[in-house]
Design a protein around this motif. Structure first.
Motif, PDB file in Angstrom:
ATOM      1  N   TYR A  60      -4.705   4.764   2.536  1.00 16.09           N
ATOM      2  CA  TYR A  60      -3.695   3.837   2.035  1.00 16.09           C
ATOM      3  C   TYR A  60      -4.338   2.948   0.968  1.00 16.09           C
ATOM      4  O   TYR A  60      -5.345   2.286   1.219  1.00 16.09           O
ATOM      5  CB  TYR A  60      -3.115   2.993   3.173  1.00 16.09           C
ATOM      6  N   THR A  82       0.831  -1.207   0.000  1.00 12.67           N
ATOM      7  CA  THR A  82       0.000   0.000   0.000  1.00 12.67           C
ATOM      8  C   THR A  82       0.862   1.253   0.000  1.00 12.67           C
ATOM      9  O   THR A  82       2.002   1.245   0.473  1.00 12.67           O
ATOM     10  CB  THR A  82      -0.923   0.041   1.231  1.00 12.67           C
ATOM     11  N   GLU A  83       0.293   2.296  -0.571  1.00 10.70           N
ATOM     12  CA  GLU A  83       0.917   3.621  -0.542  1.00 10.70           C
ATOM     13  C   GLU A  83      -0.139   4.648  -0.156  1.00 10.70           C
ATOM     14  O   GLU A  83      -1.319   4.484  -0.454  1.00 10.70           O
ATOM     15  CB  GLU A  83       1.508   3.970  -1.914  1.00 10.70           C
ATOM     16  N   LEU A  84       0.309   5.692   0.499  1.00 10.03           N
ATOM     17  CA  LEU A  84      -0.616   6.728   0.958  1.00 10.03           C
ATOM     18  C   LEU A  84      -0.997   7.639  -0.198  1.00 10.03           C
ATOM     19  O   LEU A  84      -0.143   8.174  -0.900  1.00 10.03           O
ATOM     20  CB  LEU A  84       0.031   7.542   2.074  1.00 10.03           C
TER      21      LEU A  84
END
Length: 202
Positions: A124, A115-117
């Protein structure tokens, strides 16, 4: 019409190489052709007999892929290396890491779940869902079912319940226990002091 006939009579087809040869040279050509040339059984080209094996090895013999060691026809080697070889190097669409094609699916299954913000909505997002999310993200934070933001208030409420002061009965029991222990200690101290003053009995 006479010229056409004359033209037809000036050439003959060699029985060995199937080429049109001037009639006046056909016998000499055939003798040289049949003695020195050989028709390739694969492509039909006429090649010198002494180079026939070399021609086959360099042009038609099966070859081995240098990446996966599979044997195949030379004509499809380039396509195999570029599109089908399991050991050809490909790039992960999520992290752009180069790796063999045979390992790509397993790698992307794990890599795509990272996940990435999202800096627009502060959520996320899984990498595999990033493209679709970016297309529809409106920059407004969204509530996630089961997210930490939803769980924390409940956890705080439970914690508050656990931190509530004890009941009146509990207070009374605690005071009684402390008082009893204090009296026991006081009596023990007095008894010990009395024994020391009177001295041992002979």
């Amino acid at each position: 019409m006479a010229m056409t006939i004359a033209s037809d009579e000036t050439t003959r087809i060699c029985d060995h190489c199937d080429r049109a040869i001037p009639s006046s040279n056909i016998d000499l050509h055939y003798a040289h052709c049949s003695r020195n040339l050989e028709k390739c059984k694969v492509c039909g080209d006429m090649v010198p007999k002494k180079h026939a094996e070399e021609h086959f090895l360099n042009t038609h013999a099966p070859v081995t892929c240098s990446l996966c060691s599979e044997t195949m026809e030379r004509e499809i080697l380039a396509i195999h290396k570029g599109e089908n070889c399991p050991q050809r190097i490909v790039t992960c669409e999520f992290c752009e890491f180069p790796l063999p094609a045979i390992d790509l699916a397993e790698h992307q299954e794990v890599c795509g779940n990272r996940t990435e913000l999202c800096h627009l909505c502060n959520r996320y997002i899984r990498l595999r869902e990033r493209y679709n999310h970016e297309r529809r993200c409106n920059g407004i934070p969204e509530d996630n079912v089961g997210s930490s933001r939803d769980v924390r208030p409940a956890e705080r409420e439970q914690g508050a319940q656990r931190m509530q002061p004890p009941s009146e009965y509990s207070w009374r029991l605690l005071v009684f226990t402390i008082a009893t222990a204090g009296i026991a200690i006081l009596l023990g101290s007095l008894f010990f002091q009395k024994t020391m003053e009177t001295g041992p009995v002979i």
